[in-house]
Design a protein around this motif. Structure first.
Motif, PDB file in Angstrom:
ATOM      1  N   ALA A  81      -7.064  -4.313  -5.477  1.00 44.48           N
ATOM      2  CA  ALA A  81      -6.590  -3.389  -4.453  1.00 44.48           C
ATOM      3  C   ALA A  81      -5.428  -2.552  -4.969  1.00 44.48           C
ATOM      4  O   ALA A  81      -5.373  -1.337  -4.759  1.00 44.48           O
ATOM      5  CB  ALA A  81      -6.167  -4.163  -3.210  1.00 44.48           C
ATOM      6  N   LEU A  91     -14.063  -1.434  -4.084  1.00 38.76           N
ATOM      7  CA  LEU A  91     -12.725  -0.931  -4.395  1.00 38.76           C
ATOM      8  C   LEU A  91     -12.781   0.030  -5.568  1.00 38.76           C
ATOM      9  O   LEU A  91     -12.185   1.107  -5.547  1.00 38.76           O
ATOM     10  CB  LEU A  91     -11.781  -2.101  -4.713  1.00 38.76           C
ATOM     11  CG  LEU A  91     -11.389  -2.967  -3.523  1.00 38.76           C
ATOM     12  CD1 LEU A  91     -10.639  -4.199  -4.006  1.00 38.76           C
ATOM     13  CD2 LEU A  91     -10.527  -2.179  -2.555  1.00 38.76           C
ATOM     14  N   PHE A 146       0.823  -1.206   0.000  1.00 44.98           N
ATOM     15  CA  PHE A 146       0.000   0.000   0.000  1.00 44.98           C
ATOM     16  C   PHE A 146       0.858   1.257   0.000  1.00 44.98           C
ATOM     17  O   PHE A 146       0.634   2.185  -0.778  1.00 44.98           O
ATOM     18  CB  PHE A 146      -0.932   0.003   1.221  1.00 44.98           C
ATOM     19  CG  PHE A 146      -2.212  -0.744   1.020  1.00 44.98           C
ATOM     20  CD1 PHE A 146      -2.206  -2.029   0.487  1.00 44.98           C
ATOM     21  CD2 PHE A 146      -3.429  -0.173   1.349  1.00 44.98           C
ATOM     22  CE1 PHE A 146      -3.383  -2.725   0.289  1.00 44.98           C
ATOM     23  CE2 PHE A 146      -4.625  -0.862   1.148  1.00 44.98           C
ATOM     24  CZ  PHE A 146      -4.595  -2.147   0.616  1.00 44.98           C
ATOM     25  N   ARG A 193       1.286   3.545  -3.574  1.00 44.08           N
ATOM     26  CA  ARG A 193       0.612   4.848  -3.542  1.00 44.08           C
ATOM     27  C   ARG A 193       1.613   5.993  -3.575  1.00 44.08           C
ATOM     28  O   ARG A 193       1.389   7.015  -4.245  1.00 44.08           O
ATOM     29  CB  ARG A 193      -0.271   4.949  -2.292  1.00 44.08           C
ATOM     30  CG  ARG A 193      -1.226   6.132  -2.331  1.00 44.08           C
ATOM     31  CD  ARG A 193      -2.176   6.028  -3.509  1.00 44.08           C
ATOM     32  NE  ARG A 193      -3.035   7.199  -3.619  1.00 44.08           N
ATOM     33  CZ  ARG A 193      -3.705   7.538  -4.712  1.00 44.08           C
ATOM     34  NH1 ARG A 193      -3.588   6.796  -5.808  1.00 44.08           N
ATOM     35  NH2 ARG A 193      -4.470   8.605  -4.740  1.00 44.08           N
ATOM     36  N   ALA A 235      -6.620  -0.051  -7.461  1.00 48.54           N
ATOM     37  CA  ALA A 235      -7.331   1.036  -6.797  1.00 48.54           C
ATOM     38  C   ALA A 235      -6.358   2.062  -6.225  1.00 48.54           C
ATOM     39  O   ALA A 235      -6.704   3.242  -6.076  1.00 48.54           O
ATOM     40  CB  ALA A 235      -8.220   0.477  -5.684  1.00 48.54           C
ATOM     41  N   LEU A 236      -5.153   1.640  -5.927  1.00 49.05           N
ATOM     42  CA  LEU A 236      -4.135   2.550  -5.411  1.00 49.05           C
ATOM     43  C   LEU A 236      -3.483   3.365  -6.522  1.00 49.05           C
ATOM     44  O   LEU A 236      -2.688   4.262  -6.251  1.00 49.05           O
ATOM     45  CB  LEU A 236      -3.055   1.761  -4.664  1.00 49.05           C
ATOM     46  CG  LEU A 236      -3.489   1.085  -3.361  1.00 49.05           C
ATOM     47  CD1 LEU A 236      -2.382   0.161  -2.859  1.00 49.05           C
ATOM     48  CD2 LEU A 236      -3.832   2.127  -2.311  1.00 49.05           C
ATOM     49  N   SER A 283     -17.291  -5.103  -4.281  1.00 50.79           N
ATOM     50  CA  SER A 283     -16.185  -4.959  -3.333  1.00 50.79           C
ATOM     51  C   SER A 283     -16.058  -3.537  -2.826  1.00 50.79           C
ATOM     52  O   SER A 283     -15.530  -3.300  -1.755  1.00 50.79           O
ATOM     53  CB  SER A 283     -14.863  -5.385  -3.984  1.00 50.79           C
ATOM     54  OG  SER A 283     -14.453  -4.394  -4.918  1.00 50.79           O
ATOM     55  N   ALA A 337      -8.608 -10.228  -6.170  1.00 52.35           N
ATOM     56  CA  ALA A 337      -8.917  -9.210  -5.172  1.00 52.35           C
ATOM     57  C   ALA A 337      -7.673  -8.387  -4.850  1.00 52.35           C
ATOM     58  O   ALA A 337      -7.742  -7.159  -4.694  1.00 52.35           O
ATOM     59  CB  ALA A 337      -9.467  -9.865  -3.908  1.00 52.35           C
ATOM     60  N   GLY A 338      -6.527  -9.057  -4.756  1.00 51.45           N
ATOM     61  CA  GLY A 338      -5.275  -8.337  -4.526  1.00 51.45           C
ATOM     62  C   GLY A 338      -4.933  -7.430  -5.690  1.00 51.45           C
ATOM     63  O   GLY A 338      -4.443  -6.309  -5.502  1.00 51.45           O
ATOM     64  N   ALA A 364     -14.157  -8.443  -8.008  1.00 57.67           N
ATOM     65  CA  ALA A 364     -13.698  -7.503  -6.986  1.00 57.67           C
ATOM     66  C   ALA A 364     -13.928  -6.055  -7.416  1.00 57.67           C
ATOM     67  O   ALA A 364     -14.262  -5.201  -6.583  1.00 57.67           O
ATOM     68  CB  ALA A 364     -12.210  -7.727  -6.698  1.00 57.67           C
ATOM     69  N   ARG A 365     -13.767  -5.778  -8.712  1.00 59.22           N
ATOM     70  CA  ARG A 365     -13.883  -4.393  -9.175  1.00 59.22           C
ATOM     71  C   ARG A 365     -15.310  -3.940  -9.400  1.00 59.22           C
ATOM     72  O   ARG A 365     -15.654  -2.776  -9.188  1.00 59.22           O
ATOM     73  CB  ARG A 365     -13.087  -4.200 -10.471  1.00 59.22           C
ATOM     74  CG  ARG A 365     -11.593  -4.426 -10.305  1.00 59.22           C
ATOM     75  CD  ARG A 365     -10.854  -4.229 -11.596  1.00 59.22           C
ATOM     76  NE  ARG A 365     -10.647  -2.814 -11.892  1.00 59.22           N
ATOM     77  CZ  ARG A 365      -9.989  -2.371 -12.964  1.00 59.22           C
ATOM     78  NH1 ARG A 365      -9.502  -3.225 -13.847  1.00 59.22           N
ATOM     79  NH2 ARG A 365      -9.833  -1.084 -13.162  1.00 59.22           N
TER      80      ARG A 365
END
Length: 360
Positions: free
Chosen positions: A226, A358, A198, A202, A229-230, A356, A222-223, A351-352
């Motif tokens: 994430a 995210l 993270f 970022r 999304a960052l 989720s 899912a990973g 996930a997207r």
């Protein structure tokens, strides 16, 4: 900014980590054929072998692929230090009825010192070329850019990322501390902030102008979601592919990764002379010793590590192998590459877009 990943016609924003010694042309070709970016690591290979691997990929797919090179600084030759290191390892060799080598040598040649490798790459024109442990000279980068290749560099900090950006890299692979295998830090003797997924992803997205690819501990869709999304444009995954039948992992490696050892990874420089994350075993356990002498530079120390591992394996002991794996190792799945990537696409989509939160 480069159009990524559409620039490479990927159907999933995923790069298979190069994993020298484990990645194979069959693996890279299968990954690329499935819509991600397959990779081969040629840092431990000579020019002839690297050329053959590139040809083998092209025989299996017309899709883009990545060729990864080691760009480490030339090791410092110190025979006195090497003798002390070999003396420290001698009791372990004796356990397997073997003697340590009389002397140690750099077993890999850095791309920085290999003009023949550069000539071969300029001739073969792989679509993507990536660097680990550092960045090559301006002259080499300029020569590779004339081929039209997309250039990537592994970085572990903002300082390294800015150096890669200044050098003309098209994108950076943000290798977080969770990642398996050799840490790509430019100077292993320097300070390492050991940033996680993270924080590093970022930070580089906010502070750099070129695309960021997240790498470290990412094992499923899912990973991936994430990391995207960052602000990452893609992710790089290595450990997630090791149990695929297309890799070069041996049976002991596969058993260790599929068993309890997967829950315990450790960073050590004892195996090769550079910090690397692998499954805990007898070799990593030596890090707890109180009398560890200075470790020879990479890849000189690797000469001793590989020789010790060979002696141990001749006696049925696999505890001195470098079974590289990231912290997400318990999530590894044993299935063919095509099936795994289909699964990742499905998980990423779910996930997207399916609740989720995210990415909406």
């Amino acid at each position: 900014m480069m159009n990524w990943p559409e620039h490479l016609d990927l159907t999933i924003p995923l790069i298979q980590a190069p994993m020298a010694g484990v990645s194979t042309p069959a693996l890279a070709a299968a990954v690329s054929q499935a819509g991600a970016l397959g990779s081969i690591g040629v840092g431990a290979a000579g020019v002839a072998v690297a050329h053959k691997m590139i040809c083998q990929i092209r025989q299996q797919t017309a899709a883009p692929f990545n060729v990864n090179l080691f760009a480490h600084k030339a090791p410092e030759i110190d025979p006195a230090r090497d003798r002390v290191w070999l003396t420290w390892l001698k009791p372990l060799f004796a356990e397997f009825n073997a003697l340590p080598p009389a002397s140690l040598h750099p077993i890999y040649r850095s791309f920085n010192d290999d003009p023949d490798m550069l000539d071969m790459l300029v001739h073969m024109k792989p679509p993507v070329i990536s660097f680990h442990f550092g960045i090559p000279s301006t002259e080499k980068i300029t020569a590779l850019k004339t081929t039209g290749a997309v250039l990537l560099a592994t970085v572990t900090s903002l300082e390294e990322a800015r150096a890669a950006e200044t050098a003309g890299m098209d994108a950076i692979v943000a290798q977080e501390i969770e990642a398996g295998g050799h840490r790509g830090i430019f100077d292993p003797a320097g300070h390492d902030d050991a940033l996680g997924t993270f924080a590093l992803t970022r930070l580089l997205v906010r502070k750099c102008r070129i695309p960021v690819i997240a790498a470290g501990g990412i094992m499923d869709g899912a990973g991936m979601a994430a990391a995207l999304a960052l602000g990452a444009v893609a992710v790089q995954m290595g450990t997630a592919f090791i149990l695929c039948p297309e890799t070069g992992a041996d049976e002991d490696y596969r058993k260790a990764l599929a068993g309890p050892a997967a829950f315990h990874t450790r960073m050590t420089d004892l195996v090769s002379g550079r910090p690397a994350r692998c499954l805990q075993n007898r070799f990593t356990g030596l890090s707890d010793s109180a009398d560890i002498p200075p470790v020879p530079d990479y890849p000189i120390a690797y000469d001793a590590g590989k020789t010790l591992n060979k002696a141990a394996r001749n006696c049925g002991e696999s505890g001195f192998s470098g079974y590289w794996a990231g912290q997400g190792a318990p999530l590894a799945r044993a299935m063919p590459v095509g099936q795994l990537i289909d699964k990742l696409k499905e998980e990423l989509h779910r996930a997207r877009y399916l609740g989720s939160g995210l990415i909406l």
